[in-house]
Design an enzyme around this catalytic site. Structure first.
Site, PDB file in Angstrom:
ATOM      1  N   ASP A 192      70.561   6.037  11.991  1.00  0.00           N
ATOM      2  CA  ASP A 192      70.079   5.584  13.143  1.00  0.00           C
ATOM      3  C   ASP A 192      68.717   6.337  13.393  1.00  0.00           C
ATOM      4  OD1 ASP A 192      71.855   3.705  14.547  1.00  0.00           O
ATOM      5  OD2 ASP A 192      73.336   5.314  14.235  1.00  0.00           O
ATOM      6  N   ASP A 218      70.142   9.882   6.736  1.00  0.00           N
ATOM      7  CA  ASP A 218      70.438   9.642   8.138  1.00  0.00           C
ATOM      8  C   ASP A 218      70.327   8.201   8.426  1.00  0.00           C
ATOM      9  OD1 ASP A 218      71.372   9.779  10.913  1.00  0.00           O
ATOM     10  OD2 ASP A 218      69.131   9.644  11.241  1.00  0.00           O
TER      11      ASP A 218
HETATM   12  C1  XBP Z   1      72.870   8.378  15.822  1.00  0.00           C
HETATM   13  C2  XBP Z   1      73.881   8.484  17.034  1.00  0.00           C
HETATM   14  C3  XBP Z   1      74.719   7.377  16.981  1.00  0.00           C
HETATM   15  C4  XBP Z   1      74.350   6.116  17.813  1.00  0.00           C
HETATM   16  C5  XBP Z   1      75.204   5.214  18.018  1.00  0.00           C
HETATM   17  O1  XBP Z   1      73.423   8.947  14.863  1.00  0.00           O
HETATM   18  O2  XBP Z   1      74.240   9.425  17.638  1.00  0.00           O
HETATM   19  O3  XBP Z   1      76.005   7.578  17.979  1.00  0.00           O
HETATM   20  O4  XBP Z   1      73.627   6.371  18.816  1.00  0.00           O
HETATM   21  O5  XBP Z   1      76.360   4.846  17.172  1.00  0.00           O
HETATM   22  P1  XBP Z   1      72.707   9.124  13.335  1.00  0.00           P
HETATM   23  P2  XBP Z   1      77.931   4.808  17.847  1.00  0.00           P
HETATM   24  O6  XBP Z   1      71.374   9.177  13.597  1.00  0.00           O
HETATM   25  O7  XBP Z   1      73.240  10.384  12.613  1.00  0.00           O
HETATM   26  O8  XBP Z   1      73.287   8.096  12.531  1.00  0.00           O
HETATM   27  O9  XBP Z   1      77.980   4.381  19.059  1.00  0.00           O
HETATM   28  O10 XBP Z   1      78.555   4.033  16.659  1.00  0.00           O
HETATM   29  O11 XBP Z   1      78.501   6.406  17.737  1.00  0.00           O
HETATM   30 MG    MG Z   2      69.342   9.688  13.577  1.00  0.00          MG
END
Ligand code: XBP
Ligand code: MG
Length: 233
Positions: free
Chosen positions: A11, A9
């Site tokens: 973020d 993953d």
């Molecule tokens: C995390 C998310 C993302 C970010 C924002 O996803 O939910 O939406 O908060 O990114 P992961 P965007 O941990 O699966 O990467 O605004 O580009 O959607």
């Molecule tokens: Mg995440």
């Protein structure tokens, strides 16, 4: 079963990126005159909806959004501006990887494992993070990148992990997913990938049942009790 790939993953797992996302959202909200501002506490609750556009759509239905109504096209336009601001923040180059991430990826590569990404965010944001933290392109750091807008349903659906597996040409049991959120655990489990969780600042209170292990970081000592023991060091 021999481990063949790690699927990360982005973020919250590779780096604590959500404060940069939140700042980018709030900047565009202010410039657009929407009267919206997401506090840390607001954002913690809003993160239950994965994906920035989906998060804005969910917020539109809440009393805190006031009388603002946005079409899908307006949300997409505002979100594109938000992505630009997020990329600008990362271009400053001072967002660190979480503890152990760099070492785990290097060690996996040295042992012949493949390394992939399965994320809700966009490919553009993955590129920005790779430039920020490795000074390299996404393709130089990862063998496969599966991103949110490439699939029909974002996490907690299994689609993005299914896409990563298809691109790797592997089965779930050949891999380990590294996640920080309850939605991420559900997504990886939906396609049979064992999950090791490193909770992040925004996900500490999530439900991680279904995960194989929950550890504070990807440092070698924290991984000792997981199936990734011995990978680093
Ligand atoms: C995390 C998310 C993302 C970010 C924002 O996803 O939910 O939406 O908060 O990114 P992961 P965007 O941990 O699966 O990467 O605004 O580009 O959607
Ligand atoms: Mg995440």
């Amino acid at each position: 079963m021999t481990l063949k790939a790690l699927i990360f993953d982005v973020d919250g797992t590779l780096a604590e990126t959500e404060e940069a996302h939140r700042a980018a959202f709030n900047r565009v909200f202010s410039e657009e005159g929407l009267g919206w501002h997401w506090s840390v506490e607001d954002y913690r609750a809003l993160l239950k909806t994965t994906g920035g556009k989906e998060r804005m759509r969910a917020f539109c239905g809440m009393p805190e959004a006031g009388d603002v109504t946005l079409s899908d096209a307006e949300i997409a336009r505002i979100h594109r501006v938000k992505t630009g601001y997020y990329v600008d923040i990362l271009a400053q180059g001072d967002l660190p990887l979480r503890d152990g991430v760099r070492e785990v990826i290097s060690a996996a590569r040295a042992k012949g494992l493949r390394v992939a990404v399965a994320t809700t965010t966009s490919r553009e944001n993955v590129e920005a993070l790779c430039q920020c933290c490795w000074g390299a392109s996404g393709a130089a750091v990862f063998d496969v990148i599966a991103a949110g807008d490439e699939v029909q349903a974002k996490k907690p659906a299994g689609d993005v992990y299914e896409l990563a597996l298809a691109r790797l040409g592997l089965r779930g049991e050949d891999c380990v997913a590294l996640e920080d959120s309850g939605n991420g655990v559900l997504s990886a489990c939906a396609v049979g990938i064992p999950v090791v969780v490193t909770p992040s600042v925004y996900t500490e209170a999530d439900d991680f049942s279904g995960a194989e292990a929950v550890v504070p970081s990807l440092r070698g000592d924290d991984l000792a009790a997981t199936r990734l023991a011995g990978l680093v060091g």
